[in-house]
Motif scaffolding. Structure first.
Motif, PDB file in Angstrom:
ATOM      1  N   GLU A  66       0.835  -1.209   0.000  1.00  0.00           N
ATOM      2  CA  GLU A  66       0.000   0.000   0.000  1.00  0.00           C
ATOM      3  C   GLU A  66       0.867   1.256   0.000  1.00  0.00           C
ATOM      4  N   ALA A  67       1.998   1.182   0.684  1.00  0.00           N
ATOM      5  CA  ALA A  67       2.884   2.349   0.777  1.00  0.00           C
ATOM      6  C   ALA A  67       3.762   2.499  -0.463  1.00  0.00           C
ATOM      7  N   VAL A  68       4.160   1.355  -1.047  1.00  0.00           N
ATOM      8  CA  VAL A  68       5.049   1.366  -2.221  1.00  0.00           C
ATOM      9  C   VAL A  68       4.417   0.498  -3.302  1.00  0.00           C
ATOM     10  N   PRO A  69       3.365   0.979  -3.939  1.00  0.00           N
ATOM     11  CA  PRO A  69       2.638   0.157  -4.916  1.00  0.00           C
ATOM     12  C   PRO A  69       3.453  -0.096  -6.185  1.00  0.00           C
TER      13      PRO A  69
ATOM     14  N   TYR B 279       7.529  -7.300  -3.942  1.00  0.00           N
ATOM     15  CA  TYR B 279       6.641  -7.154  -2.798  1.00  0.00           C
ATOM     16  C   TYR B 279       5.276  -7.788  -3.097  1.00  0.00           C
ATOM     17  N   GLN B 280       4.760  -7.570  -4.306  1.00  0.00           N
ATOM     18  CA  GLN B 280       3.470  -8.141  -4.675  1.00  0.00           C
ATOM     19  C   GLN B 280       3.529  -9.659  -4.681  1.00  0.00           C
ATOM     20  N   TYR B 281       4.598 -10.184  -5.266  1.00  0.00           N
ATOM     21  CA  TYR B 281       4.733 -11.648  -5.351  1.00  0.00           C
ATOM     22  C   TYR B 281       4.781 -12.284  -3.968  1.00  0.00           C
TER      23      TYR B 281
ATOM     24  N   LEU C 225      -0.172 -15.049   1.178  1.00  0.00           N
ATOM     25  CA  LEU C 225      -1.620 -15.307   1.211  1.00  0.00           C
ATOM     26  C   LEU C 225      -1.913 -16.767   0.872  1.00  0.00           C
ATOM     27  N   GLU C 226      -1.213 -17.287  -0.125  1.00  0.00           N
ATOM     28  CA  GLU C 226      -1.399 -18.706  -0.502  1.00  0.00           C
ATOM     29  C   GLU C 226      -1.004 -19.630   0.641  1.00  0.00           C
ATOM     30  N   ARG C 227       0.085 -19.306   1.314  1.00  0.00           N
ATOM     31  CA  ARG C 227       0.550 -20.147   2.430  1.00  0.00           C
ATOM     32  C   ARG C 227      -0.446 -20.163   3.585  1.00  0.00           C
TER      33      ARG C 227
ATOM     34  N   ALA D  86      -5.093 -14.397  -2.782  1.00  0.00           N
ATOM     35  CA  ALA D  86      -3.831 -14.703  -3.464  1.00  0.00           C
ATOM     36  C   ALA D  86      -4.027 -14.728  -4.977  1.00  0.00           C
ATOM     37  N   ILE D  87      -5.103 -15.347  -5.432  1.00  0.00           N
ATOM     38  CA  ILE D  87      -5.390 -15.398  -6.866  1.00  0.00           C
ATOM     39  C   ILE D  87      -5.544 -13.996  -7.433  1.00  0.00           C
ATOM     40  N   ALA D  88      -6.225 -13.135  -6.694  1.00  0.00           N
ATOM     41  CA  ALA D  88      -6.405 -11.750  -7.141  1.00  0.00           C
ATOM     42  C   ALA D  88      -5.064 -11.046  -7.304  1.00  0.00           C
ATOM     43  N   VAL D  89      -4.134 -11.284  -6.377  1.00  0.00           N
ATOM     44  CA  VAL D  89      -2.808 -10.666  -6.456  1.00  0.00           C
ATOM     45  C   VAL D  89      -2.054 -11.180  -7.674  1.00  0.00           C
TER      46      VAL D  89
END
Length: 296
Positions: A158-161, A166-168, A174-176, A183-186
């Motif tokens: 959110e701070a460094v989009p 970071y996204q991965y 989330l998957e873990r 996770a799918i959305a990401v």
């Protein structure tokens, strides 16, 4: 007599000046070695300069920090730790020193102390909170504290989009934690933002499979529980079969992505294991056996 006293004082002054020059020379040589990426020499020279300044009842905090920093670069964490702790106690560039000291404790296999330092630093320097959050996110991820990693990476993203790694790692965390939809959305967003990104594509397939498999297992368990309670009838059986057929479409969507990713990561055990389970669910025994042979 007066001349003798003056001579002695002059001699002492010369000794002091020589020592001061020696400390300055050591520091200068250390800076030069560091600039040439000769970290072992730089660490030693900064430490020697620190000792030389101390001998004159002087303190150069930069020497303390940079000696520790260069030892850390060499992964000589046992030598880096006391120097960085001293620099932190002297309040030398507190944020940077605290983060490097936390890295050092992680290198010494003490993640609890590393977390303690980072949390304290974040509280002490709220203006640098995001830098501490980045370190915390990696610390939690690398120590398999995925629930905490989710929260930290969410804050960082959110701070460094728009930062791919970071996204991965956020999606992976989330998957873990079995937050499959999020996770799918990401990973889908990453595929749109970074077309051809192999890592997010692979994890998209894995997560889609895991989501489908969890839904499948839940539906089968629900029906088996109804049978055990003598509540299963033709209507419930038909309903279960229809829901399973709908769920099984997810297996097929995941299979396409997983097989494509396997071409890119032929030895990836997460991919191989997912495909093995998927083929078993689709009764593709020959393909399942092929995957089994590739498991380590």
């Amino acid at each position: 007599m007066k001349k003798t006293i003056l001579s002695i004082l002059s001699l002492l002054l010369l000794v002091v000046c020589a020592k001061a020059q020696n400390a300055d020379v050591l520091k200068s040589d250390a800076i030069s070695a560091e600039s040439q990426e000769q970290y072992a020499d730089a660490a030693r020279l900064f430490e020697e300069a620190h000792a030389a300044y101390q001998a004159q009842d002087m303190l150069d905090t930069a020497c303390v920090y940079r000696a520790g920093m260069n030892y850390a670069k060499l992964d000589q964490y046992d030598k880096a730790k006391p120097l960085l702790e001293e620099a932190l106690a002297l309040n030398y560039n507190y944020g940077r020193t605290a983060r490097l000291l936390a890295d050092t404790y992680y290198g010494l296999k003490d993640p609890v102390k590393a977390e303690e330092i980072l949390l304290a630093g974040k509280e002490k320097l709220p203006e640098e909170a995001i830098e501490f959050d980045k370190k915390l996110a990696y610390l939690y991820f690398n120590t398999a504290q995925y629930a905490k990693a989710v929260e930290s990476f969410k804050t960082v993203n959110e701070a460094v989009p728009g930062k791919k790694n970071y996204q991965y790692l956020y999606g992976f965390s989330l998957e873990r934690t079995q937050k499959y939809d999020e996770a799918i959305a990401v990973f889908q967003a990453m595929q749109e933002q970074f077309p051809g990104d192999k890592r997010s594509k692979k994890m998209l397939g894995v997560t889609m499979f895991e989501k489908t498999d969890a839904a499948n297992e839940a539906e089968v368990a629900r029906y088996e529980a109804a049978k055990k309670a003598n509540k299963a009838n033709l209507e419930s059986y038909v309903g279960t079969r229809e829901r399973l057929e709908q769920i099984n479409k997810g297996y097929e969507s995941a299979r396409v992505i997983l097989e494509e990713s396997l071409q890119e990561y032929p030895k990836d055990q997460l991919l191989i294991g997912s495909l093995y389970k998927l083929y078993k669910k689709q009764f593709k025994e020959d393909k399942a056996e092929q995957m089994k042979k590739r498991m380590n």
